[in-house]
Design a protein around this motif. Structure first.
Motif, mmCIF file in Angstrom:
data_model
loop_
_atom_site.group_PDB
_atom_site.id
_atom_site.type_symbol
_atom_site.label_atom_id
_atom_site.label_comp_id
_atom_site.label_asym_id
_atom_site.label_seq_id
_atom_site.Cartn_x
_atom_site.Cartn_y
_atom_site.Cartn_z
ATOM 1 N N MET A 58 44.554 48.989 41.296
ATOM 2 C CA MET A 58 45.662 48.252 42.215
ATOM 3 C C MET A 58 45.522 48.191 44.039
ATOM 4 S SD MET A 58 45.979 45.197 40.493
ATOM 5 C CE MET A 58 45.819 44.631 39.094
ATOM 6 N N ARG A 59 45.665 50.027 43.813
ATOM 7 C CA ARG A 59 46.015 50.393 44.886
ATOM 8 C C ARG A 59 44.925 49.530 46.509
ATOM 9 N NH1 ARG A 59 50.610 54.221 44.875
ATOM 10 N NH2 ARG A 59 50.401 55.492 42.918
ATOM 11 N N VAL A 60 43.638 50.345 45.089
ATOM 12 C CA VAL A 60 42.768 49.912 46.710
ATOM 13 C C VAL A 60 41.689 48.956 46.246
ATOM 14 C CG1 VAL A 60 42.681 52.592 46.798
ATOM 15 C CG2 VAL A 60 41.149 51.246 45.149
ATOM 16 N N ARG A 61 42.169 47.491 45.318
ATOM 17 C CA ARG A 61 41.060 46.915 45.073
ATOM 18 C C ARG A 61 41.278 45.399 46.378
ATOM 19 N NH1 ARG A 61 44.097 41.462 41.957
ATOM 20 N NH2 ARG A 61 45.766 41.753 43.415
ATOM 21 N N ASP A 62 41.540 46.326 47.846
ATOM 22 C CA ASP A 62 41.102 44.423 48.348
ATOM 23 C C ASP A 62 39.322 44.400 48.765
ATOM 24 O OD1 ASP A 62 40.993 46.474 51.453
ATOM 25 O OD2 ASP A 62 42.190 47.348 49.298
ATOM 26 N N ASN A 63 38.955 46.417 47.546
ATOM 27 C CA ASN A 63 37.554 46.736 48.643
ATOM 28 C C ASN A 63 36.398 45.711 47.467
ATOM 29 O OD1 ASN A 63 37.972 47.842 51.025
ATOM 30 N ND2 ASN A 63 38.101 49.826 48.735
ATOM 31 N N TRP A 64 37.222 45.312 46.672
ATOM 32 C CA TRP A 64 36.093 44.187 45.473
ATOM 33 C C TRP A 64 36.339 42.979 45.391
ATOM 34 C CZ3 TRP A 64 37.754 49.201 44.985
ATOM 35 C CH2 TRP A 64 36.484 50.080 44.786
ATOM 36 N N ASN A 65 35.884 42.028 45.411
ATOM 37 C CA ASN A 65 35.620 40.241 44.770
ATOM 38 C C ASN A 65 36.310 40.293 46.324
ATOM 39 O OD1 ASN A 65 35.601 41.200 42.014
ATOM 40 N ND2 ASN A 65 37.768 41.384 41.728
ATOM 41 N N ARG A 66 35.751 40.507 47.019
ATOM 42 C CA ARG A 66 36.340 39.741 48.269
ATOM 43 C C ARG A 66 34.680 38.536 47.995
ATOM 44 N NH1 ARG A 66 33.967 44.776 51.813
ATOM 45 N NH2 ARG A 66 36.489 45.902 51.821
ATOM 46 N N PRO A 67 35.783 37.067 48.948
ATOM 47 C CA PRO A 67 35.401 36.495 48.939
ATOM 48 C C PRO A 67 34.484 35.605 49.947
ATOM 49 C CG PRO A 67 37.173 35.373 49.255
ATOM 50 C CD PRO A 67 37.202 37.066 49.491
ATOM 51 N N GLU A 76 38.833 36.175 55.855
ATOM 52 C CA GLU A 76 39.418 37.530 55.952
ATOM 53 C C GLU A 76 40.335 37.060 54.868
ATOM 54 O OE1 GLU A 76 41.278 37.227 59.504
ATOM 55 O OE2 GLU A 76 41.565 39.913 59.825
ATOM 56 N N ARG A 77 40.603 37.800 54.225
ATOM 57 C CA ARG A 77 42.282 38.319 53.172
ATOM 58 C C ARG A 77 42.884 39.501 53.765
ATOM 59 N NH1 ARG A 77 40.344 39.419 47.064
ATOM 60 N NH2 ARG A 77 39.284 41.127 47.941
ATOM 61 N N VAL A 78 44.161 39.357 53.271
ATOM 62 C CA VAL A 78 45.198 40.751 53.660
ATOM 63 C C VAL A 78 46.268 40.798 52.651
ATOM 64 C CG1 VAL A 78 44.771 40.395 56.362
ATOM 65 C CG2 VAL A 78 47.253 39.681 55.660
ATOM 66 N N SER A 79 47.159 41.792 52.946
ATOM 67 C CA SER A 79 47.952 41.904 51.751
ATOM 68 C C SER A 79 49.010 42.568 52.410
ATOM 69 C CB SER A 79 47.373 42.724 49.878
ATOM 70 O OG SER A 79 48.521 43.280 49.356
ATOM 71 N N ASP A 80 50.139 41.835 51.328
ATOM 72 C CA ASP A 80 52.253 42.558 52.366
ATOM 73 C C ASP A 80 52.082 43.060 50.814
ATOM 74 O OD1 ASP A 80 52.150 39.036 53.270
ATOM 75 O OD2 ASP A 80 51.199 40.375 53.948
ATOM 76 N N ASP A 81 51.859 43.662 49.711
ATOM 77 C CA ASP A 81 52.822 43.848 48.813
ATOM 78 C C ASP A 81 51.253 44.798 48.074
ATOM 79 O OD1 ASP A 81 51.528 42.411 47.878
ATOM 80 O OD2 ASP A 81 52.746 41.384 46.608
ATOM 81 N N ARG A 135 46.715 37.113 50.218
ATOM 82 C CA ARG A 135 46.915 35.654 50.966
ATOM 83 C C ARG A 135 45.710 35.540 52.027
ATOM 84 N NH1 ARG A 135 49.078 35.511 55.491
ATOM 85 N NH2 ARG A 135 50.165 37.788 56.257
ATOM 86 N N PHE A 136 45.019 34.503 51.912
ATOM 87 C CA PHE A 136 43.985 34.391 53.254
ATOM 88 C C PHE A 136 44.783 33.845 54.715
ATOM 89 C CE2 PHE A 136 40.375 34.109 50.770
ATOM 90 C CZ PHE A 136 40.745 34.055 49.206
ATOM 91 N N THR A 137 44.282 34.587 55.839
ATOM 92 C CA THR A 137 44.669 33.856 56.925
ATOM 93 C C THR A 137 43.988 33.486 57.616
ATOM 94 O OG1 THR A 137 43.187 35.377 58.199
ATOM 95 C CG2 THR A 137 45.183 37.155 57.753
ATOM 96 N N GLY A 138 43.221 32.596 57.338
ATOM 97 C CA GLY A 138 42.146 31.221 57.969
ATOM 98 C C GLY A 138 41.566 31.887 58.011
ATOM 99 N N ARG A 139 41.430 33.086 58.934
ATOM 100 C CA ARG A 139 39.715 33.490 59.626
ATOM 101 C C ARG A 139 38.524 33.720 59.020
ATOM 102 N NH1 ARG A 139 39.329 37.492 63.741
ATOM 103 N NH2 ARG A 139 39.309 39.166 62.240
#
Lengths: 88, 563
Positions: free
Chosen positions: B131-140, B153-158, B164-168
């Motif tokens: 969970m700590r590093v899962r921004d590297n997988w399942n990228r849309p 582009e997606r970022v995480s606040d927590d 959430r998607f920034t829209g870019r």
């Protein structure tokens, strides 16, 4: 191991080099994946452990070394002295 | 060991203690030469002389390397995992005490006294490491997965619990992770004209299984084409590649049969083997010594308690192993299977279309008669840019599977536009559409593979696998570096796939690059340039071998230096 890549990179100043070394420390220990407050906890524990090691070695290592040297010189060079001391 | 008259010339090589990799490689070299002549010999057991063999291949034995990293790397990997595990326990404690909210599933209050659901290692690992590093997988991805693609582009606040998607959109990120070996994942309107026509003719869905009313004429056409392509009597196609393996192996073997499966086989093969109910024994990866020992023991001792002979012995191997990039030793296995009267199941998911001088897979690479492989299986997902799988072989086998395979009877048939995409891709590779585009792509892929691998080795990375395979795993080892590598490469607009613990051994996390024929030399150079920089910034160049920049001039044995 760390010197070779460091030589290839161009560091503009010492600050950048130290920041890169800190980055390597984060990567190697795996701290890189943790949240900032967990990083601080780990860093403070590690820092205090190292500080205690340094303090202990500063206070106690000279005394221990002196005692060890006395002990060994007592074995090799002090035979006549000790028997004289006993007789006296 | 007793020498049999038939394979007399093969025995000396197989009796060598082939435990070190380079020794087995050298043995494999001799074995390939003789194995090729033996495999094409017409007579079966009684021939001691090799028959009029087909041409001895002009290629030299391609070395496979699995260099080991220095010891300190393993130590640091364990250290990294250990520290993060300790913090995992600490966070679990905080969650149990109530100081921290648990974002994942938890048992309800009434169920706290039941058998715990979420306390096994897999859940611990997911909660505290993945969970700590899962921004590297399942990228849309929001474009087609060609040589370049667009990412949302997606970022995480927590810290990666929610995104959430920034829209870019990140445009033109170089794609080094798609199995797009021949570049058929394209949206050029000219190439896709026939696919659009078929949608007009057949629609998009089939709404039935092959056995009921879903057997379209386009399916028959595809199966005929696949059989021609592979040089076998008949073939059958299925809608899903994973289901081809897992649903057809139970139809071929059952209780009382023995399956000898390679250590690193794909999950679909393992699942199919387990579902069949046969006894499974695992032999060491690509190790003919281990396989022969098991075959001998199986033939001599038979089934475990009753000692009756096995009903069938099936050897399951893959053409290219996707996590290692290594290629199966096909001539050796065929020689063994003929000697011990076993059957061979070859899964060419990654190698069909990607290796071989005309894209026919490992049988062409080793110049082996396709009739020697009893069951040839492959998928259309990788080199053909579609979806689905096939099983090919003798006509009796395919006819049997049409009636007895779960996938054929219950699964929905392949959709018509996908079928037409495979037909057009295969015709392009075979040259039947009248152009040389197929051969150009195959040559481009081979050239790209060789170039990419050679440059990476020169830079000092540890690369696994055969020099011919377009799957290039670059070893990263430490968990922190794996994550940092993926993030750094994305910043430089290169999309890579990194693989960590459950899919690979715990000390061997890696980044897996898939070279494609659609990559231009410029793109590869860009990727290599960034790899060089990131490799220095993260200290990833662990290799201790020296490679010259012109390997063709050097003798092969220079590559076999092992640490």
């Amino acid at each position: 191991m760390i010197c070779e890549p460091a030589c290839r990179m161009n560091f503009k100043n010492l600050r950048e080099y130290l920041a890169w070394l800190y980055y390597q420390y984060l990567l190697i220990t795996g701290i890189y994946v943790l949240e900032p407050w967990e990083k601080s906890i780990f860093n403070s524990i590690l820092f205090s452990a190292i500080a205690m090691v340094i303090y202990t070695s500063y206070v106690f290592v000279p005394i221990h070394v002196r005692l060890a040297l006395e002990f060994f010189s007592g074995i090799f060079g002090g035979q006549p002295e000790s028997t004289m001391a006993l007789m006296n | 060991m007793a020498r049999s008259a038939a394979e007399g010339n093969l025995k000396p090589q197989l009796t060598h203690n082939g435990l070190k990799r380079e020794d087995t490689d050298r043995n494999g070299y001799h074995n390939k030469r003789e194995g090729l002549q033996g495999a094409t010999a017409k007579a079966n057991n009684m021939a001691t002389k090799n028959g009029p063999g087909t041409s001895v291949p002009s290629r030299q034995h391609i070395p496979e390397s699995f260099e080991q990293a220095p010891m300190y790397v393993a130590v640091m990997t364990y250290l990294g995992f250990g520290i993060v595990t300790l913090f995992g326990y600490f966070r679990d404690f905080l969650r149990a005490v109530g100081l921290e909210k648990c974002h994942l599933a938890q048992e309800r209050e009434e169920q706290k006294a039941f058998v715990p659901l979420y306390q096994d290692f897999e859940n611990f690992y997911t909660r505290n490491l993945y969970m700590r590093v899962r921004d590297n997988w399942n990228r849309p991805i929001c474009s087609l997965p060609g040589p370049v693609f667009d990412l949302m582009e997606r970022v995480s606040d927590d810290y990666n619990w929610t995104f959430r998607f920034t829209g870019r959109t990140l445009h033109n990120v170089i794609n080094m992770g798609s199995y797009n070996y021949l570049g058929f994942a394209e949206n050029n309107a000219d190439f896709l004209k026939t696919v659009a026509d078929k949608v007009h003719q057949y629609g998009a869905g089939v709404c039935s299984t092959r056995q009921e009313i879903g057997n379209l004429s386009i399916h028959e056409e595809l199966e005929q084409l696949v059989a021609n392509f592979l040089g076998v009597e008949a073939s059958m196609t299925y809608g899903m590649g994973f289901a081809t393996n897992s649903m057809n192996i139970p139809a071929l073997v059952g209780k009382g049969c023995l399956i000898l499966s390679d250590e690193l086989n794909h999950t679909s093969l393992i699942l199919g083997a387990r579902l069949s109910g046969a006894t499974i024994r695992v032999f060491k990866h690509n190790n003919m010594h281990s396989l022969e020992k098991m075959l001998k023991e199986a033939v001599c001792s038979g089934q475990p308690r009753t000692h009756r002979p096995w009903k069938k012995i099936l050897i399951m191997v893959e053409g290219i192993y996707s996590m290692e990039g290594s290629v199966v030793r096909l001539p050796d296995i065929i020689a063994l299977k003929k000697k011990y009267k076993a059957y061979l199941y070859l899964d060419e998911a990654h190698s069909i279309g990607a290796v071989g001088s005309s894209g026919r897979g490992v049988t062409e690479l080793f110049n082996v008669n396709p009739a020697d492989v009893d069951v040839m299986m492959g998928t259309f997902t990788k080199s053909f840019g579609a979806a689905g799988g096939y099983i090919a072989g003798k006509k009796e086998l395919v006819d049997y599977l049409r009636n007895h395979s779960h996938s054929a009877v219950y699964a929905s048939a392949m959709s018509p536009p996908v079928t037409e995409q495979i037909i057009r891709a295969m015709k392009c590779i075979m040259g039947k559409d009248g152009s040389t585009e197929g051969m150009r792509r195959i040559r481009q892929l081979a050239e790209n593979t060789r170039y990419f691998r050679a440059r990476l080795k020169e830079m000092g990375f540890i690369i696994y696998g055969n020099d011919d395979s377009p799957v290039v795993p670059v070893l990263l080892y430490m968990p922190g570096k794996v994550v940092a590598f993926a993030r750094e490469m994305l910043e430089r607009k290169i999309g890579v796939v990194v693989v960590g613990f459950p899919a690979t051994p715990i000390t061997e996390a890696r980044a897996r690059f898939c070279v494609s024929a659609a990559h231009t030399r410029d793109m590869l150079n860009q990727v290599l340039h960034h790899m060089n920089e990131v490799g220095d910034a993260l200290c990833l160049k662990f290799s201790r071998r020296k490679y010259s920049s012109r390997p063709d001039l050097c003798d092969e044995t220079d590559f076999e230096l092992d640490s």
